[in-house]
Design an enzyme around this catalytic site. Structure first.
Site, PDB file in Angstrom:
ATOM      1  N   GLU A  97     -23.165  -9.141 114.596  1.00  0.00           N
ATOM      2  CA  GLU A  97     -21.974  -9.170 113.734  1.00  0.00           C
ATOM      3  C   GLU A  97     -20.745  -9.505 114.580  1.00  0.00           C
ATOM      4  OE1 GLU A  97     -20.577  -9.834 111.195  1.00  0.00           O
ATOM      5  OE2 GLU A  97     -20.708  -8.191 109.770  1.00  0.00           O
ATOM      6  N   ASP A  98     -19.762 -10.108 113.956  1.00  0.00           N
ATOM      7  CA  ASP A  98     -18.537 -10.436 114.685  1.00  0.00           C
ATOM      8  C   ASP A  98     -17.617  -9.229 114.829  1.00  0.00           C
ATOM      9  OD1 ASP A  98     -17.977 -10.353 111.971  1.00  0.00           O
ATOM     10  OD2 ASP A  98     -17.118 -12.375 111.863  1.00  0.00           O
ATOM     11  N   ASP A 101     -15.194  -3.506 110.479  1.00  0.00           N
ATOM     12  CA  ASP A 101     -13.860  -3.135 110.022  1.00  0.00           C
ATOM     13  C   ASP A 101     -13.985  -1.877 109.156  1.00  0.00           C
ATOM     14  OD1 ASP A 101     -11.150  -3.402 109.510  1.00  0.00           O
ATOM     15  OD2 ASP A 101     -11.412  -4.876 107.927  1.00  0.00           O
ATOM     16  N   PHE A 150      -5.274  -7.724 112.511  1.00  0.00           N
ATOM     17  CA  PHE A 150      -6.126  -8.796 112.009  1.00  0.00           C
ATOM     18  C   PHE A 150      -6.279  -9.851 113.098  1.00  0.00           C
ATOM     19  CE2 PHE A 150      -7.643 -12.376 109.601  1.00  0.00           C
ATOM     20  CZ  PHE A 150      -8.514 -11.766 108.701  1.00  0.00           C
ATOM     21  N   ARG A 163     -11.552 -20.356 113.632  1.00  0.00           N
ATOM     22  CA  ARG A 163     -12.852 -19.919 114.168  1.00  0.00           C
ATOM     23  C   ARG A 163     -13.115 -20.519 115.545  1.00  0.00           C
ATOM     24  NH1 ARG A 163     -15.751 -17.428 110.069  1.00  0.00           N
ATOM     25  NH2 ARG A 163     -15.437 -18.211 107.962  1.00  0.00           N
TER      26      ARG A 163
HETATM   27  P1  IMP Z   1     -16.157  -4.732 106.849  1.00  0.00           P
HETATM   28  O1  IMP Z   1     -17.203  -4.851 105.776  1.00  0.00           O
HETATM   29  O2  IMP Z   1     -14.862  -4.212 106.299  1.00  0.00           O
HETATM   30  O3  IMP Z   1     -16.626  -3.945 108.047  1.00  0.00           O
HETATM   31  O4  IMP Z   1     -15.776  -6.169 107.283  1.00  0.00           O
HETATM   32  C1  IMP Z   1     -16.555  -6.956 108.026  1.00  0.00           C
HETATM   33  C2  IMP Z   1     -16.179  -8.409 107.855  1.00  0.00           C
HETATM   34  O5  IMP Z   1     -14.817  -8.601 107.493  1.00  0.00           O
HETATM   35  C3  IMP Z   1     -16.340  -9.102 109.176  1.00  0.00           C
HETATM   36  O6  IMP Z   1     -17.661  -9.545 109.350  1.00  0.00           O
HETATM   37  C4  IMP Z   1     -15.331 -10.232 109.074  1.00  0.00           C
HETATM   38  O7  IMP Z   1     -15.912 -11.343 108.450  1.00  0.00           O
HETATM   39  C5  IMP Z   1     -14.233  -9.663 108.208  1.00  0.00           C
HETATM   40  N1  IMP Z   1     -13.118  -9.133 109.017  1.00  0.00           N
HETATM   41  C6  IMP Z   1     -12.775  -7.853 109.214  1.00  0.00           C
HETATM   42  N2  IMP Z   1     -11.712  -7.727 110.019  1.00  0.00           N
HETATM   43  C7  IMP Z   1     -11.378  -8.982 110.369  1.00  0.00           C
HETATM   44  C8  IMP Z   1     -10.344  -9.520 111.225  1.00  0.00           C
HETATM   45  O8  IMP Z   1      -9.525  -8.834 111.856  1.00  0.00           O
HETATM   46  N3  IMP Z   1     -10.313 -10.881 111.325  1.00  0.00           N
HETATM   47  C9  IMP Z   1     -11.202 -11.700 110.681  1.00  0.00           C
HETATM   48  N4  IMP Z   1     -12.172 -11.228 109.894  1.00  0.00           N
HETATM   49  C10 IMP Z   1     -12.262  -9.875 109.731  1.00  0.00           C
HETATM   50 MG    MG Z   2     -18.553 -11.302 109.332  1.00  0.00          MG
END
Ligand code: IMP
Ligand code: MG
Length: 173
Positions: A97-98, A101, A150, A163
């Protein structure tokens, strides 16, 4: 609109950290084969750099899930947009995963994949924003814990842009 981007983690710092993660992963999976599940699109840059440095045999599959639209707010659930091509039953699976959040994406994804009986299921993430966590989700390997900002670059986008930046940056303003 053109946003101002400030470097948060340099290309060299990211590369060094990915080497460390790959070394640890290679040791932990010694004698095994590792099946990487790469979450499109954000994780692709990270996954390539990581996979190149892992020394155990690696196979790869891709999945696309979404919890975000084009803006910065989480929808609170995931939709599977592209399924895996292969079965994961009996495999040692590592989700790539990248960023974690809210934790929503990985929470739902892990439940989904656990139901398919992999031999093991772990998570590696390049970035973690623990302050924003809504769902309890433990990652097994993490590149960097960052503050609640962000970020873009190294695969991460804002409205599909940035990206391709070779570093992790913050959108100013
Ligand atoms: P989560 O489900 O809230 O944990 O979000 C995960 C996904 O939200 C990541 O895989 C990203 O694609 C996107 N995301 C969350 N924070 C960021 C950020 O700071 N920049 C860009 N994408 C984000
Ligand atoms: Mg993602």
């Amino acid at each position: 609109m053109n946003e101002q981007i400030e470097v948060m983690i340099s290309e060299q710092q990211v590369d060094e950290r990915i080497c460390e993660l790959a070394n640890r992963i290679s040791k932990d999976y010694e004698g095994k084969e590792l099946h990487l599940i790469i979450i499109l699109k954000g994780s692709v840059f990270f996954a390539c750099e990581l996979a190149k440095r892992i020394t155990v045999p690696v196979t790869m599959d891709f999945m696309s899930v979404s919890s975000y639209g084009d803006g910065m707010v989480s929808a609170g659930h995931i939709t599977v947009k592209k399924e895996l091509d292969e079965d994961i039953e009996g495999k040692d699976v590592l989700i790539v995963e990248d960023i974690v959040d809210s934790g929503n994406t990985l929470f739902h994804l892990k439940n989904l994949l656990e139901g398919r009986s992999p031999a093991s299921l772990k998570i590696v993430t390049l970035l973690d924003k623990p302050d924003r966590r809504v769902k309890e989700i433990a990652t097994d390997y993490c590149g960097f814990e960052i503050e609640d900002k962000f970020v873009v670059g190294y695969g991460l986008d804002y409205a599909q842009k940035y990206r391709n930046l070779p570093y992790i940056g913050v959108i100013e303003g």
